[in-house]
Design an enzyme around this catalytic site. Structure first.
Site, PDB file in Angstrom:
ATOM      1  N   TYR A  76      -9.272 -18.798  34.803  1.00 55.55           N
ATOM      2  CA  TYR A  76      -9.061 -18.373  33.569  1.00 55.55           C
ATOM      3  C   TYR A  76      -9.242 -19.207  32.375  1.00 55.55           C
ATOM      4  O   TYR A  76      -9.767 -18.985  31.445  1.00 55.55           O
ATOM      5  CB  TYR A  76      -7.498 -17.943  33.699  1.00 55.55           C
ATOM      6  N   LYS A 122     -11.698 -19.406  29.327  1.00 56.30           N
ATOM      7  CA  LYS A 122     -11.162 -19.218  27.908  1.00 56.30           C
ATOM      8  C   LYS A 122     -11.879 -20.559  27.217  1.00 56.30           C
ATOM      9  O   LYS A 122     -12.326 -20.760  26.004  1.00 56.30           O
ATOM     10  CB  LYS A 122      -9.713 -19.433  27.767  1.00 56.30           C
ATOM     11  N   THR A 146      -5.877 -20.497  24.237  1.00 59.60           N
ATOM     12  CA  THR A 146      -4.920 -20.924  24.933  1.00 59.60           C
ATOM     13  C   THR A 146      -4.675 -22.510  25.190  1.00 59.60           C
ATOM     14  O   THR A 146      -5.455 -23.038  25.221  1.00 59.60           O
ATOM     15  CB  THR A 146      -4.725 -20.155  26.373  1.00 59.60           C
ATOM     16  N   ASP A 147      -3.329 -23.084  25.552  1.00 60.25           N
ATOM     17  CA  ASP A 147      -3.018 -24.360  25.652  1.00 60.25           C
ATOM     18  C   ASP A 147      -3.773 -24.671  26.902  1.00 60.25           C
ATOM     19  O   ASP A 147      -3.930 -25.963  27.225  1.00 60.25           O
ATOM     20  CB  ASP A 147      -1.888 -24.711  25.507  1.00 60.25           C
ATOM     21  N   GLU A 148      -3.985 -23.799  27.770  1.00 63.13           N
ATOM     22  CA  GLU A 148      -4.272 -23.940  29.123  1.00 63.13           C
ATOM     23  C   GLU A 148      -5.947 -24.719  29.373  1.00 63.13           C
ATOM     24  O   GLU A 148      -6.108 -25.377  30.321  1.00 63.13           O
ATOM     25  CB  GLU A 148      -4.397 -22.796  30.220  1.00 63.13           C
TER      26      GLU A 148
END
Ligand code: NAD
Ligand code: TDX
Length: 357
Positions: free
Chosen positions: A161, A165, A136-138
């Site tokens: 989260y 990741k 993810t870009d997060e």
């Protein structure tokens, strides 16, 4: 091209779209879906596959954290590639209960890497094997008003989260550098489309509008996400799986940056037209600004020029059309909606939103 692929987490939102779409566009692909069927995984997401697709698809219920189970599976079956979606995926849940995120996203990815490495070596370390890790870009944290995430942006995760990741991304890269496992990593922006679990912003707001419930907007509603239609993401993943350079990362995004409040307004307008609501009955009157998400990232925006330039992928769905298509899908699939909104789902809504008022 004939390939037998193991997909993990294929009964969730993106995984099930990926399986449906890939069986259709890649007639040489056989897919096995390994999924633990947590609250987010639903066998209904892959019901009614066309008959010739069914023949190339198989479901295996299992947990990626279970090393013995993975070892047995890879002793019985050999795969040309593994596409790893399985994860705990909801930021708010990671704030209420981070442990499940560390378990599946960190330890589960580690166990899967260990099992894949053993299978890969056992088969003579084929150079055309791929471990595609979906991230993810997060992991990059939050942007200010300017700038974009590139593949070189330093990791700076804000939530349990995104930290879990980020950790899994590092493990995947390390298995390439240390053991030579042929991996590729993708970091994608926010997806929307059919089969998304209604805890996420877009399906939650669509359903609350239909049912005339409050529309919860965190903080001032001005946080920005970069939205991508799920089929665009799936096509990017097939491209990276087949053409991506081993050891590389590819950012995936649609270039559609929108403030949350704009999305909520747009969904109100589109649904009001369909439901014949206007004036005092407009769905906008249901909007409630509620307590912000702790650690809420302000803005995400992806620079997708590497995958566009090097692999020839480009997002092809236009937001205004694909969001209308997504609304229609939810309106036409209320049976699916009702089946995924179990007792556990109702408890989650109470837990998360009860405290925010
Ligand atoms: P999802 O929550 O809808 O689905 C996750 C799936 O993984 C479910 O089917 C669940 O049953 C399965 N699963 C969970 N724990 C498991 C375990 N221990 N063993 C086996 N299966 C397990 O998630 P999603 O939105 O489809 O996201 C898929 C992947 O894409 C995730 O890795 C996520 O981080 C990443 N991603 C999502 C988005 C997005 O906008 N949704 C954007 C970028 C990246
Ligand atoms: O009720 C809500 N109100 C609200 O204002 C919810 C659920 C969300 N929001 C805001 C928070 C975010 O700024 O809307 C934005 C989108 O929220 P989510 O749908 O929860 O997505 P996000 O937190 O951005 O994360 C998603 O995109 C990246 C996925 O859930 C992740 O799995 C993915 O990695």
């Amino acid at each position: 091209m004939e390939k037998k692929i193991l997909v993990t987490g294929g009964s969730g939102f993106i995984g099930s779209n990926f399986i449906r779409h890939t069986l259709q566009i890649r007639p040489g692909f056989q897919i096995r879906n390994l999924d633990a069927l947590t609250y987010a995984g639903n066998p209904l997401n892959l019901e009614n596959l066309p008959v010739d697709h069914q023949a190339r698809y198989g479901f295996i219920q299992g947990d990626i954290c279970d090393a013995r189970f993975l070892k047995n599976l890879f002793e019985q079956e050999t795969f040309d590639g593994v596409i790893h979606f399985a994860a705990e995926s909801h930021v708010d849940r990671s704030i209420h209960g981070p442990e499940a995120f560390i378990r599946t996203n960190v330890n589960g990815t580690f166990q899967l890497l260990e099992a894949c490495l053993a299978m890969w070596k056992q088969n003579g370390s084929p150079s055309d094997f791929r471990f595609l890790h979906i991230s993810t870009d997060e992991v990059y944290g939050s942007l200010g008003k300017e700038g974009y995430f590139t593949e070189k942006t330093p990791y700076d995760p804000s939530s349990p989260y995104s930290a879990s990741k980020a950790s899994s991304d590092h493990l995947v890269k390390a298995y390439h550098r240390t053991f030579g496992l042929p991996v590729v990593v993708t970091n994608c922006s926010n997806n929307y489309g059919p089969y998304q679990f209604p805890e996420k912003l877009i399906p939650l707001i669509i359903l609350n509008i239909i049912e005339q419930k409050d529309l919860p907007v965190y903080g001032d509603g001005k946080n920005i996400r970069d939205w991508l239609y799920v089929i665009d993401h799936c096509e990017a993943l097939v491209t990276v799986f087949l053409k991506g350079v081993i050891g590389e990362t590819y950012n995936i995004g649609g270039g559609t940056e929108l403030e949350n409040i704009r999305i909520v307004h747009l969904l109100c307008e589109l649904l009001d037209e369909k439901l014949g609501r206007s004036g005092k009955n407009s769905s906008k009157s249901l909007i409630r600004f509620v307590t912000d998400r702790p650690g809420h990232d302000r803005r995400y925006a992806i620079d997708a020029s590497k995958i566009e330039r090097e692999l020839g992928w480009k997002a092809r769905f236009v937001f205004s059309e694909a969001i209308a298509r997504t609304i229609d899908w939810y309106m036409d699939h209320m049976d699916w909606v009702n089946s995924v909104r179990s007792g556990d789902y109702r408890k989650w809504i109470e837990n998360n939103y009860g405290k925010r008022k």
